[in-house]
Design a protein around this motif. Structure first.
Motif, short mmCIF file in Angstrom:
data_model
loop_
_atom_site.label_atom_id
_atom_site.label_comp_id
_atom_site.label_asym_id
_atom_site.label_seq_id
_atom_site.Cartn_x
_atom_site.Cartn_y
_atom_site.Cartn_z
N ARG A 93 13.04 46.81 29.72
CA ARG A 93 12.26 47.19 30.90
C ARG A 93 13.27 47.78 31.89
NH1 ARG A 93 9.11 46.80 27.58
NH2 ARG A 93 7.29 45.43 27.42
N ALA A 94 13.84 48.89 31.48
CA ALA A 94 15.05 49.41 32.11
C ALA A 94 14.86 49.70 33.59
CB ALA A 94 15.53 50.65 31.39
N CYS A 95 15.92 49.43 34.34
CA CYS A 95 15.97 49.72 35.76
C CYS A 95 17.45 49.87 36.11
CB CYS A 95 15.31 48.62 36.59
SG CYS A 95 15.89 46.95 36.20
N VAL A 96 17.75 50.07 37.37
CA VAL A 96 19.14 50.23 37.77
C VAL A 96 19.43 49.26 38.92
CG1 VAL A 96 18.60 52.14 39.35
CG2 VAL A 96 20.92 51.89 38.45
N GLY A 97 20.57 48.56 38.80
CA GLY A 97 20.89 47.59 39.84
C GLY A 97 22.07 46.72 39.45
N ASP A 98 22.16 45.56 40.08
CA ASP A 98 23.27 44.61 39.93
C ASP A 98 23.42 44.17 38.48
OD1 ASP A 98 25.07 42.53 40.06
OD2 ASP A 98 23.94 41.37 41.55
N ALA A 99 24.60 44.36 37.92
CA ALA A 99 24.87 43.99 36.53
C ALA A 99 24.56 42.52 36.26
CB ALA A 99 26.33 44.29 36.19
N ALA A 100 24.74 41.66 37.25
CA ALA A 100 24.51 40.23 37.05
C ALA A 100 23.06 39.92 36.70
CB ALA A 100 24.91 39.45 38.31
N ALA A 101 22.14 40.80 37.07
CA ALA A 101 20.72 40.53 36.84
C ALA A 101 20.36 40.48 35.36
CB ALA A 101 19.86 41.57 37.55
N ARG A 107 15.11 39.14 46.09
CA ARG A 107 14.98 40.44 46.78
C ARG A 107 16.27 40.79 47.50
NH1 ARG A 107 9.70 38.74 48.31
NH2 ARG A 107 10.51 38.13 50.35
N ALA A 108 16.86 39.81 48.18
CA ALA A 108 18.11 40.07 48.90
C ALA A 108 19.22 40.46 47.94
CB ALA A 108 18.50 38.83 49.70
N LEU A 109 19.30 39.79 46.79
CA LEU A 109 20.32 40.13 45.80
C LEU A 109 20.08 41.51 45.20
CD1 LEU A 109 20.50 36.65 44.06
CD2 LEU A 109 22.41 37.76 45.23
N ALA A 110 18.83 41.84 44.97
CA ALA A 110 18.49 43.12 44.34
C ALA A 110 18.86 44.31 45.23
CB ALA A 110 17.01 43.17 43.99
N HIS A 111 18.93 44.09 46.53
CA HIS A 111 19.28 45.18 47.44
C HIS A 111 20.79 45.39 47.53
CE1 HIS A 111 15.37 46.33 48.86
NE2 HIS A 111 15.06 45.09 49.21
N GLY A 112 21.57 44.55 46.85
CA GLY A 112 23.02 44.71 46.88
C GLY A 112 23.46 46.02 46.22
N GLU A 113 24.63 46.49 46.59
CA GLU A 113 25.13 47.77 46.09
C GLU A 113 26.38 47.63 45.23
OE1 GLU A 113 25.59 50.33 49.44
OE2 GLU A 113 23.44 50.39 49.89
N ASP A 114 26.73 46.40 44.86
CA ASP A 114 27.91 46.18 44.02
C ASP A 114 27.53 46.17 42.55
OD1 ASP A 114 29.58 45.91 46.25
OD2 ASP A 114 29.15 43.75 46.41
N ASP A 115 28.43 46.70 41.70
CA ASP A 115 28.28 46.64 40.25
C ASP A 115 26.92 47.17 39.78
OD1 ASP A 115 30.83 45.33 39.96
OD2 ASP A 115 29.85 43.51 40.68
N VAL A 116 26.53 48.31 40.31
CA VAL A 116 25.23 48.92 39.96
C VAL A 116 25.37 49.64 38.61
CG1 VAL A 116 23.52 50.65 40.62
CG2 VAL A 116 24.47 49.09 42.34
N VAL A 117 24.49 49.27 37.66
CA VAL A 117 24.55 49.81 36.30
C VAL A 117 23.12 50.00 35.79
CG1 VAL A 117 26.77 48.68 35.78
CG2 VAL A 117 24.61 47.50 35.27
N PRO A 118 22.96 50.72 34.66
CA PRO A 118 21.64 50.74 34.01
C PRO A 118 21.39 49.39 33.35
CG PRO A 118 23.23 52.01 32.72
CD PRO A 118 23.92 51.63 34.00
N LEU A 119 20.30 48.74 33.70
CA LEU A 119 19.99 47.40 33.23
C LEU A 119 18.94 47.42 32.13
CD1 LEU A 119 19.60 45.71 36.73
CD2 LEU A 119 21.54 45.42 35.18
N HIS A 120 19.05 46.48 31.21
CA HIS A 120 17.98 46.27 30.23
C HIS A 120 16.72 45.82 30.94
CE1 HIS A 120 15.60 43.92 27.33
NE2 HIS A 120 16.16 44.65 26.37
N GLY A 121 16.87 44.88 31.86
CA GLY A 121 15.76 44.46 32.71
C GLY A 121 14.93 43.30 32.19
N ASP A 122 15.11 42.91 30.92
CA ASP A 122 14.33 41.79 30.37
C ASP A 122 15.12 41.14 29.23
OD1 ASP A 122 12.11 40.14 30.40
OD2 ASP A 122 10.94 41.38 29.05
N LEU A 123 16.38 40.85 29.48
CA LEU A 123 17.31 40.45 28.42
C LEU A 123 17.30 38.94 28.23
CD1 LEU A 123 19.20 42.05 26.53
CD2 LEU A 123 21.08 41.40 28.02
#
Length: 306
Positions: A229-237, A193-209
């Motif tokens: 399962r697309a969402c938007v957030g930290d590219a590392a996810a 949760r803490a990582l997901a709230h970050g604002e760095d490297d925010v991109v459209p994510l696949h979400g289940d890769l």
């Protein structure tokens, strides 16, 4: 009803769908053969037989009237099909997802381009090079998505909460309850949760890769992502699965991250933090498959403690 469409779902897939959608899945499955026949007639398809299924849909090999191979996906939840089609079309120009040929949003059906033999990386069982995975992820993340389209995607935190809640249920219900504690899953959830709230490297994510959602398209097409399962957030996810899959030591995880993180433009320590956060749910998955006595499981438990 044809003999082929009458045999689309085995007992294992029925169990998956009932677990995901409840008793309404039984009613939907009873009407599935007729639904497939209707769609085949409307879209001029020859139904060839079942393909490997997921947790949320029935997947069928088909051939179009022009002879091209296609995949028909149908879900008990019509929203999932239309959402998947919309997301795939965001990435279609990258060549890293299948082309969308038909959509019936009312009946939850999507007709997709068939990729190669249809075998996933998971079925092949060989860990791709981290350079290859990095190129796949960076291609997806570099897609030109408008501000309006980006704004329609759910934030990553929603996906994280869904995934951890789901795996905590699976932990409670399976063999993992004896070897992975609720506290370990909850602690991982808090980290994620803490990582997901970050604002760095925010991109459209696949979400289940994960490896089961990446197809081997052969030498010409390369790796192709499915079932977003697309969402938007930290590219590392989007990279979490790949340092962990089939790794048997923390050193191997570190080696993979050292290549993968710069390939997708994120700091290595942040990708490692994501892996630490999600290690408990990977451990649950292994334990529930009877693999709690493996080096891979022990590595994941060590990572939880880091």
């Amino acid at each position: 009803m044809s003999d082929v469409t009458a045999q689309l779902v085995d007992a294992k897939q029925r169990e998956r769908l009932v677990r995901r959608f409840g008793s309404r899945a039984d009613d939907w499955l009873s009407g599935l053969p007729d639904l497939v026949d209707d769609l085949a007639a409307e879209w001029k398809l020859t139904v060839l037989g079942p393909a490997p299924h997921g947790r949320t849909s029935v997947v069928v090999h088909c051939r179009r009237i022009d002879g091209s191979a296609a995949i028909l996906k149908i879900s008990p939840d019509p929203r999932l099909g239309s959402s998947e089609a919309r997301i795939l079309r965001l990435w279609e120009h990258t060549g890293r997802v299948p082309a969308v040929w038909e959509v019936d949003s009312g009946r939850g059906a999507v007709l997709l381009e068939a990729i190669g033999t249809g075998r996933t990386v998971a079925l092949n069982g060989v860990v791709p090079s981290m350079e290859t995975i990095g190129k796949l992820i960076s291609d997806l993340h570099s897609a030109d998505v408008s501000c309006d389209e980006l704004g329609e995607l759910h934030p990553l935190i929603g996906r994280i909460n869904f995934v951890f809640d789901m795996w905590e249920r699976y932990r409670q219900e399976g063999a993992a309850a004896d070897v992975v504690s609720a506290a370990q899953v909850h602690h991982g959830h808090a980290r994620a949760r803490a990582l997901a709230h970050g604002e760095d490297d925010v991109v459209p994510l696949h979400g289940d890769l994960h490896p089961g959602n990446v197809l081997d398209g052969g030498a010409e097409r390369g790796l192709v992502a499915v079932d977003p399962r697309a969402c938007v957030g930290d590219a590392a996810a989007d990279a979490i699965d790949w340092p962990l899959w089939k790794s048997t030591s923390l050193e191997e995880v570190d080696r993979r991250i050292a290549v993968l993180a710069p390939a997708i433009g994120v700091p290595s320590d942040r990708l490692l933090d994501w892996c630490r956060a999600c290690a408990p749910i990977f451990a649950v998955a292994l334990a529930n498959r009877g693999r709690a006595d493996t080096d891979e499981f022990r590595m994941l438990m060590d990572l939880c403690a880091c």
